[in-house]
Each structure stands twice: as structure tokens, then as C-alpha cells.
Design an enzyme around this catalytic site. Structure first.
Site, mmCIF file in Angstrom:
data_model
loop_
_atom_site.group_PDB
_atom_site.id
_atom_site.type_symbol
_atom_site.label_atom_id
_atom_site.label_comp_id
_atom_site.label_asym_id
_atom_site.label_seq_id
_atom_site.Cartn_x
_atom_site.Cartn_y
_atom_site.Cartn_z
ATOM 1 N N HIS A 46 0.817 -1.100 0.610
ATOM 2 C CA HIS A 46 -0.414 -0.173 0.110
ATOM 3 C C HIS A 46 0.924 0.886 -0.566
ATOM 4 C CE1 HIS A 46 -3.567 -2.017 0.455
ATOM 5 N NE2 HIS A 46 -3.029 -2.885 1.407
ATOM 6 N N ASP A 176 -9.440 -5.640 6.963
ATOM 7 C CA ASP A 176 -9.318 -5.950 4.905
ATOM 8 C C ASP A 176 -10.030 -7.254 5.578
ATOM 9 O OD1 ASP A 176 -8.762 -4.726 2.698
ATOM 10 O OD2 ASP A 176 -7.061 -5.644 4.056
HETATM 11 C C1 3PY Z 1 -5.460 -5.201 7.250
HETATM 12 O O1 3PY Z 1 -5.548 -5.158 8.208
HETATM 13 O O2 3PY Z 1 -6.338 -5.079 6.536
HETATM 14 C C2 3PY Z 1 -3.718 -5.594 6.770
HETATM 15 O O3 3PY Z 1 -3.572 -5.728 6.222
HETATM 16 C C3 3PY Z 1 -3.356 -4.775 8.155
HETATM 17 O O4 3PY Z 1 -1.331 -5.278 7.515
HETATM 18 MG MG MG Z 2 -5.126 -5.569 4.511
#
Ligand code: 3PY
Ligand code: MG
Length: 264
Positions: A46, A176
Site C-alpha cells: 500500500h 480487510d
Molecule cells: C489489514 O488490517 O487489512 C492489514 O493488512 C494489516 O496489515
Molecule cells: Mg490488509
């Protein structure tokens, strides 16, 4: 050849605590490598960090006695190869949602007879203080392979994914994972679906001899997760720590907009 202390700790059932590097800057990588974390993960998913900056960071981190890892942008042979061949001691692969995807990770990260990783490069051996021939012979025992469980599909397929030989750890991405459940992205919550999913991943990993881990925001949450049996714990990131401290100071002084510019 140097030993990957993170993999060794996880295999012995111990916890290993690291953090995330999100800034495209070898100076901050160097300084973070002197703060006491076992490992640092260069974030290629990211951020605008390039492979050149990542490779230079891997060298500095390893020279400080810390394990250099990287989260690849997406599960692909090219991404995994480039991180490992430029000196990463391990990979964190996002969104591994099926057995086939987990097998692809192992094939890219492990040399024969476990996988199909191509031989070549110099920096991998240099970062383990050895020569390429020794590295090729021993890399399968030292490289840390971490798959991410960060989608409800991965929770449902946990048994299929975590029974793939060659995976060392599963790392939960809570943001996520919440998002895939139709919930607002968060590091933690008491939402039953989320709590049950996290416990399901931990228990399934344990059943298959795989270490489990999760990303947290602070030391209190890290201790809570370790007490629950999680071993591979990421605490925040260098930019998150920097901005949290900066906001603490500006808000104590009553200045600034109060905007939160980094989540972790
Ligand atoms: C998330 O929380 O989606 C991550 O990828 C954390 O590293
Ligand atoms: Mg993530």
C-alpha cells in the site's frame, strides 16, 4: 549462514514482535531497526516504496540483527522472487483466500523439493552472511513464509489453506477482514463475526502447526493477542508511531486540525 531468529522463535512456540515500514526511506528503516523489534516488514502493498529502496532497507535491517521481511503487493511469483532474491528473510502475502493461492505462495518462496523457486541472485546470500551455494541449500529452513487471512473467504477455507506444507505463519489483517464482512475497517472490535473468525484462524493454525499472528496498534493489544496464543505480532508502523506522537503534542498544545493522517 545466519539463523532466522523469527522463524526459530515461531517454531519453538514463542511470540515474535515486529513492526511495519511504510516510508520510502532507508534512514527511517535504519533507525527503526535499532528500537528492539525482532523483525520489520517493508510495506510494498500500500505504499510507493520501490524494490531498490526495499533492497537497501533489507540490507540495513539485517546488518542491525533484525529480520527484514516484506509484504508483497499481491500474491505473484515475480513479487515473491524479487523480495527474496534482494535479501528479504521472509514474505508476508496479502489476501490468500484458497488452497491454490497458498500453494502458489509456497511454490514461489521455497526451492525444490518443496517448491519451484528459481535460483539466482547475490543479495539473498549476502543478507544471510553466506555464499549462494550455502544459501540455496539452506534457504528452505530459514525463509519465513507468512500468508495473510484478511477476507471471510480465507476464514472459510482456513483448513484448506493452513494444511499446505511450507507455510510458517498466518497473519490476520483485521481491517480487510472487517471490510470483507461488510463492517467498517478496524484493528479490533467486539463484532461477533470478527471475534469468531479471529479465534477460528488461531485454532485452525494451531491444529496444523502453523503460528498465528495479527496486526495491532499498541503494546496493550499486542499483550492481549499474545495471551490469546498469537505469536507473530505486528505493532503499528513507523509512520503511525511518528504521527501519533506528533498529534499527541499538537493536541496538548491546542494546535493543528486534529486530522488523523495515518491509520497504522
Ligand atoms: C489489514 O488490517 O487489512 C492489514 O493488512 C494489516 O496489515
Ligand atoms: Mg490488509
Amino acid at each position: 549462514m545466519r539463523k532466522n531468529h523469527v522463524r526459530a522463535k515461531l517454531k519453538q512456540g514463542e511470540a515474535s514482535i515486529g513492526s511495519w515500514l511504510t516510508l520510502p526511506d532507508t534512514v527511517s528503516a535504519h533507525l527503526m531497526a535499532r528500537t528492539g523489534f525482532d523483525w520489520l516488514t517493508v510495506e510494498l502493498e500500500h505504499t510507493p516504496i520501490t524494490m531498490e529502496t526495499a533492497a537497501a532497507s533489507f540490507a540495513i535491517i539485517a546488518a542491525c540483527g533484525v529480520a527484514p521481511l516484506a509484504r508483497v503487493p499481491i500474491n505473484s511469483v515475480e513479487n515473491i522472487k524479487r523480495v527474496l532474491d534482494t535479501g528479504g528473510w521472509g514474505i508476508v502475502v496479502p489476501m490468500v483466500n484458497s488452497r491454490a493461492e497458498a500453494e502458489a505462495v509456497v511454490n514461489a518462496a521455497r526451492y525444490t523439493p518443496i517448491g519451484k523457486r528459481s535460483v539466482g541472485g547475490q543479495l539473498h546470500a549476502a543478507n544471510f552472511d553466506t555464499d549462494p551455494a550455502t544459501y540455496y541449500a539452506r534457504a528452505n529452513e530459514e525463509i519465513l513464509v507468512v500468508v495473510m487471512a484478511e477476507h471471510i473467504e480465507a476464514v472459510e477455507a482456513a483448513d484448506d489453506i493452513l494444511s499446505v506444507p511450507g507455510i510458517d505463519a498466518v497473519f490476520i489483517g483485521p481491517n480487510d477482514l472487517h471490510n470483507s464482512m461488510g463492517l467498517a475497517p478496524m484493528f479490533d472490535s467486539q463484532e461477533k463475526q470478527f471475534v469468531d473468525a479471529v479465534e477460528h484462524i488461531r485454532a485452525t493454525a494451531k491444529k496444523h502447526g502453523v503460528a498465528s499472528g495479527i496486526h495491532v496498534l499498541d503494546a496493550v493489544s499486542a499483550k492481549k493477542r499474545i495471551d490469546q496464543g498469537f505469536q507473530f505480532i505486528a505493532v503499528a508502523s513507523e509512520s503511525g508511531m511518528m504521527l501519533a506522537k506528533a498529534r499527541e503534542i499538537t493536541s496538548a498544545l491546542g494546535i493543528g486540525s486534529g486530522k488523523q493522517v495515518a491509520k497504522y
